[in-house]
Design a protein around this motif. Structure first.
Motif, PDB file in Angstrom:
ATOM      1  N   ARG A 521       0.811  -1.205  -0.071  1.00  0.00           N
ATOM      2  CA  ARG A 521       0.056   0.025  -0.039  1.00  0.00           C
ATOM      3  C   ARG A 521       0.782   1.250  -0.070  1.00  0.00           C
ATOM      4  O   ARG A 521       0.744   2.295  -0.640  1.00  0.00           O
ATOM      5  N   GLU A 522       1.939   1.150   0.697  1.00  0.00           N
ATOM      6  CA  GLU A 522       2.978   2.331   0.691  1.00  0.00           C
ATOM      7  C   GLU A 522       3.435   2.715  -0.813  1.00  0.00           C
ATOM      8  O   GLU A 522       3.712   3.766  -1.052  1.00  0.00           O
ATOM      9  N   ASN A 523       3.456   1.714  -1.575  1.00  0.00           N
ATOM     10  CA  ASN A 523       4.158   1.590  -2.969  1.00  0.00           C
ATOM     11  C   ASN A 523       3.128   1.575  -4.099  1.00  0.00           C
ATOM     12  O   ASN A 523       3.245   1.566  -5.227  1.00  0.00           O
ATOM     13  N   ASN A 524       1.717   1.796  -3.512  1.00  0.00           N
ATOM     14  CA  ASN A 524       0.740   1.918  -4.367  1.00  0.00           C
ATOM     15  C   ASN A 524       0.734   0.774  -5.531  1.00  0.00           C
ATOM     16  O   ASN A 524       0.452   1.156  -6.821  1.00  0.00           O
ATOM     17  N   LEU A 525       0.924  -0.529  -5.068  1.00  0.00           N
ATOM     18  CA  LEU A 525       0.946  -1.652  -6.082  1.00  0.00           C
ATOM     19  C   LEU A 525      -0.474  -2.069  -6.470  1.00  0.00           C
ATOM     20  O   LEU A 525      -0.919  -2.745  -5.467  1.00  0.00           O
ATOM     21  N   LYS A 526      -1.007  -1.725  -7.442  1.00  0.00           N
ATOM     22  CA  LYS A 526      -2.300  -1.872  -7.963  1.00  0.00           C
ATOM     23  C   LYS A 526      -2.660  -3.217  -7.992  1.00  0.00           C
ATOM     24  O   LYS A 526      -3.490  -3.788  -7.677  1.00  0.00           O
ATOM     25  N   TRP A 527      -1.628  -4.301  -8.078  1.00  0.00           N
ATOM     26  CA  TRP A 527      -1.947  -5.794  -8.429  1.00  0.00           C
ATOM     27  C   TRP A 527      -1.852  -6.312  -7.165  1.00  0.00           C
ATOM     28  O   TRP A 527      -2.518  -7.514  -7.056  1.00  0.00           O
ATOM     29  N   MET A 528      -1.582  -5.863  -6.015  1.00  0.00           N
ATOM     30  CA  MET A 528      -1.744  -6.403  -4.842  1.00  0.00           C
ATOM     31  C   MET A 528      -3.218  -6.135  -4.112  1.00  0.00           C
ATOM     32  O   MET A 528      -3.465  -4.903  -4.060  1.00  0.00           O
ATOM     33  N   PRO A 529      -3.797  -7.151  -3.922  1.00  0.00           N
ATOM     34  CA  PRO A 529      -5.269  -6.801  -3.258  1.00  0.00           C
ATOM     35  C   PRO A 529      -5.093  -6.132  -1.860  1.00  0.00           C
ATOM     36  O   PRO A 529      -4.226  -6.203  -1.223  1.00  0.00           O
ATOM     37  N   SER A 530      -6.399  -5.126  -1.452  1.00  0.00           N
ATOM     38  CA  SER A 530      -6.088  -4.557  -0.350  1.00  0.00           C
ATOM     39  C   SER A 530      -6.943  -5.219   0.620  1.00  0.00           C
ATOM     40  O   SER A 530      -7.816  -4.313   1.484  1.00  0.00           O
ATOM     41  N   PHE A 531      -6.795  -6.632   0.822  1.00  0.00           N
ATOM     42  CA  PHE A 531      -7.485  -7.182   2.013  1.00  0.00           C
ATOM     43  C   PHE A 531      -6.479  -8.560   2.152  1.00  0.00           C
ATOM     44  O   PHE A 531      -5.827  -8.824   1.368  1.00  0.00           O
ATOM     45  N   LEU A 532      -6.677  -8.801   3.467  1.00  0.00           N
ATOM     46  CA  LEU A 532      -6.350 -10.122   3.957  1.00  0.00           C
ATOM     47  C   LEU A 532      -7.278 -11.052   4.883  1.00  0.00           C
ATOM     48  O   LEU A 532      -7.947 -10.328   5.796  1.00  0.00           O
ATOM     49  N   ILE A 533      -7.564 -12.203   4.524  1.00  0.00           N
ATOM     50  CA  ILE A 533      -8.518 -12.949   5.089  1.00  0.00           C
ATOM     51  C   ILE A 533      -7.503 -13.997   6.151  1.00  0.00           C
ATOM     52  O   ILE A 533      -6.631 -14.421   5.495  1.00  0.00           O
ATOM     53  N   LEU A 534      -7.791 -13.863   7.236  1.00  0.00           N
ATOM     54  CA  LEU A 534      -7.272 -14.644   8.460  1.00  0.00           C
ATOM     55  C   LEU A 534      -8.335 -15.656   9.026  1.00  0.00           C
ATOM     56  O   LEU A 534      -9.293 -15.092   9.454  1.00  0.00           O
ATOM     57  N   ASP A 535      -8.245 -16.763   8.921  1.00  0.00           N
ATOM     58  CA  ASP A 535      -8.835 -17.963   9.526  1.00  0.00           C
ATOM     59  C   ASP A 535      -8.369 -18.679  10.666  1.00  0.00           C
ATOM     60  O   ASP A 535      -7.429 -19.016  10.941  1.00  0.00           O
ATOM     61  N   GLN A 536      -9.275 -17.950  11.847  1.00  0.00           N
ATOM     62  CA  GLN A 536      -9.056 -18.450  13.106  1.00  0.00           C
ATOM     63  C   GLN A 536      -7.670 -18.290  13.846  1.00  0.00           C
ATOM     64  O   GLN A 536      -6.886 -19.227  13.849  1.00  0.00           O
ATOM     65  N   VAL A 537      -7.239 -16.745  14.162  1.00  0.00           N
ATOM     66  CA  VAL A 537      -6.061 -16.377  14.687  1.00  0.00           C
ATOM     67  C   VAL A 537      -6.242 -17.150  16.199  1.00  0.00           C
ATOM     68  O   VAL A 537      -5.271 -17.033  16.930  1.00  0.00           O
ATOM     69  N   ASN A 538      -7.490 -17.373  16.584  1.00  0.00           N
ATOM     70  CA  ASN A 538      -7.607 -17.732  18.013  1.00  0.00           C
ATOM     71  C   ASN A 538      -6.849 -19.398  18.131  1.00  0.00           C
ATOM     72  O   ASN A 538      -7.024 -19.629  19.318  1.00  0.00           O
ATOM     73  N   SER A 539      -6.745 -20.099  17.236  1.00  0.00           N
ATOM     74  CA  SER A 539      -6.467 -21.430  17.077  1.00  0.00           C
ATOM     75  C   SER A 539      -5.344 -21.681  18.321  1.00  0.00           C
ATOM     76  O   SER A 539      -5.592 -22.730  19.263  1.00  0.00           O
ATOM     77  N   PRO A 540      -4.473 -21.161  18.458  1.00  0.00           N
ATOM     78  CA  PRO A 540      -3.457 -21.460  19.688  1.00  0.00           C
ATOM     79  C   PRO A 540      -4.091 -21.289  21.046  1.00  0.00           C
ATOM     80  O   PRO A 540      -3.597 -21.712  21.910  1.00  0.00           O
ATOM     81  N   TYR A 541      -5.047 -20.500  21.133  1.00  0.00           N
ATOM     82  CA  TYR A 541      -5.491 -20.067  22.546  1.00  0.00           C
ATOM     83  C   TYR A 541      -6.904 -20.504  22.805  1.00  0.00           C
ATOM     84  O   TYR A 541      -7.330 -20.685  23.740  1.00  0.00           O
ATOM     85  N   TYR A 542      -7.696 -21.251  21.776  1.00  0.00           N
ATOM     86  CA  TYR A 542      -9.070 -21.635  21.830  1.00  0.00           C
ATOM     87  C   TYR A 542      -9.183 -23.034  22.499  1.00  0.00           C
ATOM     88  O   TYR A 542      -8.407 -23.840  21.913  1.00  0.00           O
ATOM     89  N   ASP A 543      -9.813 -23.039  23.480  1.00  0.00           N
ATOM     90  CA  ASP A 543     -10.294 -24.256  24.192  1.00  0.00           C
ATOM     91  C   ASP A 543     -11.509 -24.988  23.531  1.00  0.00           C
ATOM     92  O   ASP A 543     -12.525 -24.334  23.964  1.00  0.00           O
ATOM     93  N   THR A 544     -11.272 -26.100  22.820  1.00  0.00           N
ATOM     94  CA  THR A 544     -12.499 -26.532  22.314  1.00  0.00           C
ATOM     95  C   THR A 544     -13.533 -27.474  23.096  1.00  0.00           C
ATOM     96  O   THR A 544     -15.064 -27.120  22.597  1.00  0.00           O
ATOM     97  N   ASN A 545     -13.073 -27.654  24.490  1.00  0.00           N
ATOM     98  CA  ASN A 545     -13.954 -28.245  25.183  1.00  0.00           C
ATOM     99  C   ASN A 545     -14.803 -27.051  25.869  1.00  0.00           C
ATOM    100  O   ASN A 545     -16.021 -27.087  25.949  1.00  0.00           O
ATOM    101  N   THR A 546     -14.455 -25.938  26.575  1.00  0.00           N
ATOM    102  CA  THR A 546     -15.253 -24.770  26.860  1.00  0.00           C
ATOM    103  C   THR A 546     -15.589 -23.742  26.063  1.00  0.00           C
ATOM    104  O   THR A 546     -16.420 -23.048  26.452  1.00  0.00           O
ATOM    105  N   LYS A 547     -15.043 -23.724  24.707  1.00  0.00           N
ATOM    106  CA  LYS A 547     -15.309 -23.099  23.626  1.00  0.00           C
ATOM    107  C   LYS A 547     -14.927 -21.512  24.146  1.00  0.00           C
ATOM    108  O   LYS A 547     -15.699 -20.621  23.769  1.00  0.00           O
ATOM    109  N   LYS A 548     -13.858 -21.434  24.869  1.00  0.00           N
ATOM    110  CA  LYS A 548     -13.675 -20.070  25.271  1.00  0.00           C
ATOM    111  C   LYS A 548     -12.197 -19.824  24.945  1.00  0.00           C
ATOM    112  O   LYS A 548     -11.209 -21.006  24.804  1.00  0.00           O
ATOM    113  N   ILE A 549     -11.612 -18.578  24.972  1.00  0.00           N
ATOM    114  CA  ILE A 549     -10.110 -18.475  24.913  1.00  0.00           C
ATOM    115  C   ILE A 549      -9.425 -18.499  26.471  1.00  0.00           C
ATOM    116  O   ILE A 549      -9.814 -17.701  27.336  1.00  0.00           O
ATOM    117  N   SER A 550      -8.943 -19.809  26.823  1.00  0.00           N
ATOM    118  CA  SER A 550      -8.415 -19.929  28.052  1.00  0.00           C
ATOM    119  C   SER A 550      -6.794 -19.899  27.944  1.00  0.00           C
ATOM    120  O   SER A 550      -6.209 -20.228  29.042  1.00  0.00           O
TER     121      SER A 550
END
Length: 612
Positions: A521-550
């Motif tokens: 974005r700093e170099n105005n590169l048109k071919w680079m999309p201006s979005f980022l999809i992140l799937d579950q950054v909670n993975s290392p912290y999420y407890d599937t049993n309690t369904k909470k960040i523990s």
């Protein structure tokens, strides 16, 4: 490019419409198994992926007629809808003003839409792959899809120990990322792409000429020997008068002979007359030989006939005693006896024997005459050539070898061509040197940005160390501080360093891609999309049993805060994050993350990507 809507036309008539906000962290959250991860692949499918990968057939695809997205690019709002792959993936709806139809209808071909999107992403026909690979050939066109790989991070990739990029284990995706990485960091552009393509073509041509030159050099010695032999033969045939001096002079004279064949003079009187007479005599001998052969075959046939008639003699001599001669049998026996006598007479005929003797004598006489004629012919002194036959054989050989030499002849100019190519290559490399300097500078900036983010997204156990991006393997290595010196933990390898926990790998991935998009974005590169999809950054912290960040909640909170701050930092340029999560909306509200936006409803209870 930022995404404004995700659309799904279900078979039951329901239109699922998920609105996204620009310059926000758009969160799609809910329980497991509700279709969140499929959003990455639906977006990619609508952006003309070759196939609909990782979209569940049973839970999603079989209930869908069309998928669609609405996105903003270059101040335009574009809608693309694509029919579900189990119906017909070639059917495309397109609107350049962002219209969302009640039911999409095919409006454009995939190839035509690709041309439109190429232009929108600022990619023209001059932007080509400078060097080939297993799946991508050198000189092939770069497409906008190559750069989408910088915007997808599924759950497995985010915590991967051996790669930074999504789908990097796929050889085709790997080549796309590798070939366009320079453009992704702003080191390569249209100008450098053209230079690299020219450079590749020139180096390929130079290598080919050098191989040809080497091959010709090996054959030159043998060819010089052939030139000597040809010249010597020409001398014997009185086609040249001077003795051999050098291959160059001999070659010149031999070419002159080959180019002036029609001017060679022939002796059309005595020599030709003798040749014809010899040929005539040889024909006479062949006729006599054929007569002898035929006569011998005739005698053999008579002798075989005589053998078959021998019983007739017996019948005539003994018949009076042993057989009754009837009126019908007697004429037959008389006829056979007459035939027998004729055969005996023919075999014993002296006239026939005399013919054989005369034939033999005549052949001997003719052979003597042929021998005499040959001796007479060979004594003739020809001023130009001895016979047509020898001339034609020699000229044929001469022409063939001289044509072969045309390849050797080009070797004389190959060196000049190769030197000219080397000069052109050197000039292009000098022009490319500026790009290489720029590339080194860009990589240095990338590493600085990565380590800036790792001050907050820490790698536990390596807080005082530095991360460094390795372009060759597209991995992050760690430079450890030891004895006041920086050095590699290990040699550069395909896998990243073993940094322990999933959260460490997660932070390395986030630091890299946030840095990469910041540079784009700093170099105005048109071919680079201006979005980022992140799937579950909670993975290392999420407890599937309690369904909470523990687990290590503070680190997870810091991750969300960094994403929120990133949007503030990028507002000048415009950027969007799509976060697929498990956490509830209340979680980020308690952290006062003003840039977080809930998309639709949380996927819980009866809510999900697909409404059954």
């Amino acid at each position: 490019m930022q995404i404004l809507r995700l659309l799904i036309w279900q078979k039951n008539g329901i239109l699922r419409n998920f609105p996204f906000q620009e310059n926000k962290v758009n969160v799609i959250t809910g329980d497991s198994g509700r279709g969140k991860t499929a959003i990455i692949y639906i977006i990619d499918y609508c952006m003309l992926a070759s196939e609909a990968r990782n979209i569940s057939k049973k839970n999603i695809d079989e209930d869908v007629n069309w998928y669609g997205i609405v996105f903003q690019i270059n101040d335009k709002t574009i809608t693309i809808a694509r029919q579900a792959s189990h119906i017909n993936s070639d059917n495309i709806y397109y609107s350049e003003v962002g219209d969302v139809p009640e039911i999409p209808k095919t409006k454009i071909s995939i190839e035509s839409l690709k041309i439109i999107l190429q232009k929108e992403f600022g990619i023209n026909n001059d932007m080509k792959v400078s060097y080939g690979g297993r799946f991508i050939t050198a000189g092939s066109k770069i497409t906008f899809r190559y750069f989408l790989l910088n915007s997808y991070l599924d759950q497995n990739t985010l915590i991967a120990t051996n790669k930074l990029y999504y789908d990097y284990s796929n050889f085709k995706s790997k080549e796309r990322i590798d070939r366009t990485f320079g453009m992704a960091i702003g080191a390569d552009n249209e100008k450098s792409s053209i230079i690299k393509e020219k450079l590749f073509n020139l180096e390929y041509k130079k290598d080919r000429l050098e191989r040809k030159e080497k091959s010709i050099s090996k054959k030159t010695m043998r060819f010089n020997e052939e030139i000597y032999d040809l010249y010597k033969e020409a001398l014997n045939l009185n086609l040249v008068t001077k003795q051999f001096k050098s291959s160059e002079i001999a070659l010149k004279e031999l070419r002159n002979i080959n180019n002036n064949i029609e001017n060679i003079k022939f002796d059309d009187s005595s020599f030709e007359k003798l040749e014809k007479e010899i040929f005539k005599k040889e024909q006479e001998i062949r006729k006599l030989e054929n007569f002898d052969k035929g006569y011998k075959e005739y005698i053999i046939a008579l002798e075989e006939t005589l053998d078959t008639l021998h019983p007739v003699e017996y019948l005539m001599l003994e018949g009076n005693h042993k057989f009754i001669k009837t009126d019908s049998l007697l004429p037959l026996l008389n006829s056979l006896e007459n035939g027998l006598q004729e055969v005996k007479k023919s075999i014993l005929n002296k006239t026939s024997a005399k013919l054989i003797v005369e034939s033999k004598e005549e052949k001997n006489q003719i052979s003597k005459e042929i021998k005499s004629l040959i001796e007479e012919r060979d004594k003739l002194q020809k001023t130009d050539i001895k016979s047509y036959q020898k001339l034609y054989l020699y000229i044929g050989k001469l022409t063939t070898i001289l044509e072969l030499y045309s390849e050797f002849e080009t070797a004389e100019t190959l060196t000049g061509e190769i030197e000219k190519l080397k000069t052109e290559i050197s000039d292009l490399k000098m022009k490319l040197e500026d790009t290489n300097v720029l590339r080194a500078g860009r990589l240095e900036i990338l590493n600085e940005k990565i380590n800036k983010y790792l001050k907050r997204l820490t790698i536990k156990g390596y807080e005082e160390d530095k991360a460094i991006f390795v372009e060759g393997t597209k991995t992050l290595n760690i430079l450890r501080k030891k004895n006041s010196q920086m050095k590699y933990m290990k040699d550069i390898q395909e896998n990243m360093e073993d940094v322990g926990s999933q959260s460490n790998y997660l932070n390395m991935h986030l630091a890299y891609f946030l840095s990469l998009h910041e540079m784009a974005r700093e170099n105005n590169l048109k071919w680079m999309p201006s979005f980022l999809i992140l799937d579950q950054v909670n993975s290392p912290y999420y407890d599937t049993n309690t369904k909470k960040i523990s687990n290590d909640r503070e680190r997870f909170d810091e991750t969300l805060i960094v994403l929120n701050d990133y949007i503030n930092q990028m507002k000048e340029y415009g950027f969007q994050i799509i976060l697929l999560e498990h956490i509830e909306e209340e979680y980020w509200k308690n952290l006062n993350l003003e840039n977080f936006n809930l998309v639709g409803k949380e996927f819980r209870d009866d809510e999900g990507l697909i409404i059954k």
